[in-house]
Design an enzyme around this catalytic site. Structure first.
Site, PDB file in Angstrom:
ATOM      1  N   ASP A  48      81.741  74.458 -17.321  1.00  0.00           N
ATOM      2  CA  ASP A  48      80.384  74.811 -17.745  1.00  0.00           C
ATOM      3  C   ASP A  48      80.193  74.604 -19.246  1.00  0.00           C
ATOM      4  O   ASP A  48      81.142  74.317 -19.977  1.00  0.00           O
ATOM      5  CB  ASP A  48      80.056  76.267 -17.348  1.00  0.00           C
ATOM      6  N   ASP A  51      80.808  90.483 -13.421  1.00  0.00           N
ATOM      7  CA  ASP A  51      79.770  90.526 -12.381  1.00  0.00           C
ATOM      8  C   ASP A  51      80.112  89.624 -11.196  1.00  0.00           C
ATOM      9  O   ASP A  51      79.280  89.392 -10.332  1.00  0.00           O
ATOM     10  CB  ASP A  51      78.401  90.155 -12.964  1.00  0.00           C
ATOM     11  N   HIS A  67      80.952  86.398 -11.297  1.00  0.00           N
ATOM     12  CA  HIS A  67      80.651  84.964 -11.390  1.00  0.00           C
ATOM     13  C   HIS A  67      81.915  84.125 -11.526  1.00  0.00           C
ATOM     14  O   HIS A  67      82.927  84.588 -12.047  1.00  0.00           O
ATOM     15  CB  HIS A  67      79.656  84.656 -12.521  1.00  0.00           C
ATOM     16  N   GLU A 118      76.033  82.832 -11.497  1.00  0.00           N
ATOM     17  CA  GLU A 118      75.744  84.265 -11.509  1.00  0.00           C
ATOM     18  C   GLU A 118      75.391  84.743 -10.093  1.00  0.00           C
ATOM     19  O   GLU A 118      75.142  83.930  -9.205  1.00  0.00           O
ATOM     20  CB  GLU A 118      74.572  84.534 -12.470  1.00  0.00           C
TER      21      GLU A 118
HETATM   22  P1  PGA Z   1      86.940  85.689 -19.612  1.00  0.00           P
HETATM   23  O1  PGA Z   1      85.667  85.213 -18.796  1.00  0.00           O
HETATM   24  O2  PGA Z   1      88.040  84.798 -19.176  1.00  0.00           O
HETATM   25  O3  PGA Z   1      86.613  85.476 -21.051  1.00  0.00           O
HETATM   26  O4  PGA Z   1      87.149  87.107 -19.235  1.00  0.00           O
HETATM   27  C1  PGA Z   1      85.803  84.921 -17.444  1.00  0.00           C
HETATM   28  C2  PGA Z   1      84.487  84.425 -16.914  1.00  0.00           C
HETATM   29  O5  PGA Z   1      83.441  84.862 -17.414  1.00  0.00           O
HETATM   30  O6  PGA Z   1      84.508  83.613 -15.974  1.00  0.00           O
END
Ligand code: PGA
Length: 259
Positions: free
Chosen positions: A66, A135, A137, A142
């Site tokens: 992304d 959350d 995702h 999302e």
């Molecule tokens: P993080 O994020 O590895 O910084 O915890 C994970 C994500 O949002 O997919």
């Protein structure tokens, strides 16, 4: 179901996944890696640094999950910059073979389709590294994201913007939109490796691995994939109902199977 491996540390997780990636690259020099950003995959990239020394990585290809929309690619927190800093440079990969979705506003209308075509042209992703958001995702898909979705623009939730504000000077700087591989894109990768560390991820991990398959928890899409490895530390595993079974299964796994 997903294979769940509960490890004692981030370093152990990094070593386990890096060993798999090195073996993959050795057997297929033009391996296509799916690259995640964020804090979670860093132990994998760190472990790869030592392990890949002396291996031929000149043909390895990669696709980031992304990118933020409208953030200057030169901004230190654009995922183009992050992938360059954390992956391309330390691992000695060819920058021309590593793609990140193009978040430029001017071309955003076609950027998703272009990215899908590029992944297809590369023969698809062999191994996709994934983190998971609090959350639920994966990528920036999302809650509510279609399981059939392909690379497209999404609006970040306020939760995600707050979670990612630590990388910026203030939350106001965190973009509101992103371009992300879809859940359908992710599900087309041949092997999914989802990592999670810390108590803050425990609920999302349990829901993704053991909860109902639901667009409300995008990580639960992994239950639809035939080859998934979930690598978690004790804290991130703390809400898994079948944790003892996963430990038993891994402890008794034939060595030839790999992950
Ligand atoms: P993080 O994020 O590895 O910084 O915890 C994970 C994500 O949002 O997919």
């Amino acid at each position: 179901m997903a294979e769940v491996v509960i490890v004692e540390s981030k370093a152990a997780a990094g070593a386990l996944v890096a060993d798999e990636i090195v073996a993959l690259i050795d057997s297929k020099p033009d391996t296509v890696l799916g690259l995640a950003t964020g804090s979670t995959p860093l132990p994998v990239y760190e472990a790869l640094r030592e392990r890949l020394a002396g291996h031929d990585v000149s043909r390895v290809r990669g696709f980031a999950l992304d990118e933020y929309v409208g953030l200057d690619p030169e901004h230190p927190e654009s995922y183009r910059s992050v992938i360059t800093r954390e992956v391309i440079e330390p691992l000695g990969l060819d920058p021309a073979r590593i793609r990140v979705p193009n978040g430029a506003v001017e071309t955003i209308e076609h950027a998703g389709d272009d990215y899908e075509l590029a992944i297809d042209a590369a023969g698809g992703v062999d191994l996709q590294i994934l983190g998971i958001g609090t959350d639920g995702h994966i990528g920036f898909n999302e809650p509510g994201s279609s399981f059939a979705s392909s690379t497209r623009v999404k609006t970040l939730t306020e939760q995600t913007r707050e979670d990612n504000a630590r990388f910026f000077d203030s939350i106001d700087e965190v973009p509101r939109h992103c371009i992300t591989q879809g859940l359908g894109t992710i599900l087309r990768a041949r092997h999914l490796v989802l990592l999670a560390f810390g108590e803050g991820k425990a609920a999302a991990v349990a829901a993704a691995v053991e909860g109902p398959v639901s667009a409300m928890l995008p990580g639960s899409a992994i239950q639809l994939h035939p080859h998934v490895t979930v690598v978690v530390d004790e804290a991130a595993a703390s809400e898994l109902k079948l944790a003892d079974y996963y430990r038993y299964t891994f402890a008794n796994k034939p060595a030839w199977q790999g992950i």
